[in-house]
Write a protein that holds these residues in place. Sequence first.
Motif, PDB file in Angstrom:
ATOM      1  N   UNK A 414       1.146  -1.400  -0.362  1.00 20.99           N
ATOM      2  CA  UNK A 414      -0.460  -0.095  -0.224  1.00 20.99           C
ATOM      3  C   UNK A 414       0.658   1.204  -0.363  1.00 20.99           C
ATOM      4  N   UNK A 415      -0.411   1.952  -0.437  1.00 15.97           N
ATOM      5  CA  UNK A 415       0.930   3.519   0.131  1.00 15.97           C
ATOM      6  C   UNK A 415      -0.338   4.583   0.371  1.00 15.97           C
ATOM      7  N   UNK A 416       0.387   5.807   1.247  1.00 15.89           N
ATOM      8  CA  UNK A 416      -0.286   6.323   1.475  1.00 15.89           C
ATOM      9  C   UNK A 416       0.240   7.933   1.007  1.00 15.89           C
ATOM     10  N   UNK A 417      -1.146   8.521   1.180  1.00 14.13           N
ATOM     11  CA  UNK A 417      -0.445   9.699  -0.295  1.00 14.13           C
ATOM     12  C   UNK A 417      -1.214  11.036   0.652  1.00 14.13           C
ATOM     13  N   UNK A 418       0.093  11.747   1.320  1.00 15.10           N
ATOM     14  CA  UNK A 418      -0.015  13.098   2.165  1.00 15.10           C
ATOM     15  C   UNK A 418      -0.256  14.215   1.499  1.00 15.10           C
ATOM     16  N   UNK A 423       1.745  25.269   6.085  1.00 14.04           N
ATOM     17  CA  UNK A 423       1.932  25.491   7.885  1.00 14.04           C
ATOM     18  C   UNK A 423       2.187  24.178   8.315  1.00 14.04           C
ATOM     19  N   UNK A 424       1.952  22.317   7.679  1.00 12.77           N
ATOM     20  CA  UNK A 424       2.273  21.524   7.632  1.00 12.77           C
ATOM     21  C   UNK A 424       3.284  20.904   7.291  1.00 12.77           C
ATOM     22  N   UNK A 425       3.676  19.862   8.047  1.00 14.49           N
ATOM     23  CA  UNK A 425       4.701  19.064   7.278  1.00 14.49           C
ATOM     24  C   UNK A 425       3.582  16.957   7.549  1.00 14.49           C
ATOM     25  N   UNK A 426       4.494  16.322   6.470  1.00  9.88           N
ATOM     26  CA  UNK A 426       4.049  15.285   6.327  1.00  9.88           C
ATOM     27  C   UNK A 426       3.114  14.998   7.856  1.00  9.88           C
ATOM     28  N   UNK A 427       4.357  14.723   8.568  1.00  8.58           N
ATOM     29  CA  UNK A 427       3.311  13.812   9.870  1.00  8.58           C
ATOM     30  C   UNK A 427       2.198  14.638  10.628  1.00  8.58           C
TER      31      UNK A 427
END
Length: 504
Positions: A414-418, A423-427
């Motif tokens: 699976x792949x997670x798409x962010x 004003x965000x980071x991936x986390x």
Amino acid sequence: MKCKSVLLKPFNPMVYLCLVILALSGCGSGSSDEDNNGYIKLYNASSNAPGIFLTVDENLDEDTVDEIEVTYNSVAYTKVSANNALDKGTYYIELAWQDEESSARSDLEIVYEDSVKIVKDQIKFIALMGDVREPTVLQFDIDLVDDDGDDDNDLFNVRLLNIHPSYQSVDLYMSKDNETFNEAILIDTAGFQALSDNIKVEQDQYIYYVTPAGSTEVIYTSVDQTYSAVSQYVIVLRENTGVGSSPFTIDSIGVNGVTELEDVDSEAKFSFYNGIALNDYLPDYFGEIDVEVKLDGQSEVKFSQLGLNQFSDTTITSNGDYDFYVSSSNTNKLYVNNALLSLQENADNTLFLYGKKDPIDDDNDGDIDENNDGIVDGYETTVKTLTVTKSSSASIYSHGIKVINLADSDDFSRVTFYFVLSDEIIATAANKISVLQENSASVNLLNNTYNVYAIAPIDGTDIKLTSMYMVLNEDSKEQYLIFEADPSASSGYKMTLVNQKTDD
């Protein structure tokens, strides 16, 4: 008030339909509930609206502990809220959409404000329609039906609401599901933006027919719908936003939601996407395929030399079940034989063709290492199909993204798409979606600028496979985000963003 019973004559006087309809106006045995509850319900019929929030406030000038102030969950286009209970009284209401990540009332963009009176044992039915930037808002008071005779006689309750802007008046007929318009009975004439009186109907399976008022020309025939419980319904006759030629679609609104009833004769659209990656396990494939669709015993549609990462032209045809075939453009080697193409009424489908590498098991015994040397004997690529229905949404403030995962890897499943804001980071990204290989999933995003990352866990570590930049605004369309192999990329993968409706 005494209820009046009316036995309606069938459209065809030679045929008798055993359907008794009692036209009611404010009739019922009265509620046995002694509390003061009334209800409020929101229906979103604005085709370019995002999810709409309903806020109810008891007093705009005060903010006390006992004050009623509530913002209900958003309602998407053609959807409806629950019957939300309120004490009887006068309230202020706001209809608004979410233009920031916060859905707090103070952060919503208001499109309508008014005061409403909630009455015991009534539903305040609110319908938002038209352009969400300058909407029309309809309000109706619907009596709760509490009639023991409904249960004894297996009846359900219907009201009609016509909101089609091009039809000031239409007739609605009903027949049993095994009958035709010849056996149909005229239920009522529905005027534009007017809610009919309550109508009682025997529980059964029915087909709806719409004609211009006073005419017998059928311009809409619904799929059949089952009504098997004592309940109240609002039958909304609205403009068809799908691909079919019928001007109407019906929303059957019940206590627990909406059932969309398409025209049974509506056409359907389809197109193909060649996502079959070049590989050593698919003989005679050099990046181009021929796709042939047998629409009936004699006619066919053929897409020749459909290149890698290309969409075919879109074809419109009758809904139904068809066969399709996929072969190499260079050698005519057949990769897909007699596959099913099932087209639902009023839908626009894209068939994504892709390759899946599988171990060879010639004798079908489940053993892929016949000589027990610890090595798979061999591989082959099978051409498969992922069918995705395009969104019919036309929202201008938010947009749906259908993520298509065509990856073929043994390293991850699976792949997670962010979808990361400035004003965000991936986390900390609020918007993300995880999609298995050979699958699709949808996410709805507010207009903004996003950095999009595709991340997969490989050997216990999250690996960034690829990324891209995406801007959504009022001119944007609903999108496909296609994740697939790319030998030229360092990670071996890429993302491509394309309009779902490429012919717009």
